[in-house]
Design a protein around this motif. Sequence first.
Motif: not given
Length: 123
Positions: A38-41, A43-47, A52-56
């Motif tokens: 959901l974060l990636v699709s 585009h909720a955050l800067s790259p 960092v969020a996806v890695s976490g």
Amino acid sequence: MSTQHSNPLHHPEVQQASALGYVSGYIVSVLMLLGALLLVSGHALSPMLLLVAVSGLALLALIAQAFFFYGLDISQHQIWKSISLVLTVPLFVLSIGLTVWMFHEMSGRMMMPTAETQSTLLQ
């Protein structure tokens, strides 16, 4: 006193397995990976924050899988699982790191040229 069991179902590693643990681990892993999707699709955050969020979230999913699926703890019965994890983590980090490095190095060479960088026949 013998530590060997004639019945494999009486082994301590088999005794710790439970359906609730597997279902819990699956649900936690799916929720973490769904959050990353959901974060990636969206585009909720800067790259960089997205990375960092996806890695976490991936790290949390791995920890949940190690705890629920793999049954990792520090008891004497599970010492070989701990040793195998200690030997596997550097290989995992190395393989992911080399993959990221490879894609970083090759992205500039393999990307299609943009309109500004394409030369035309008239130039």
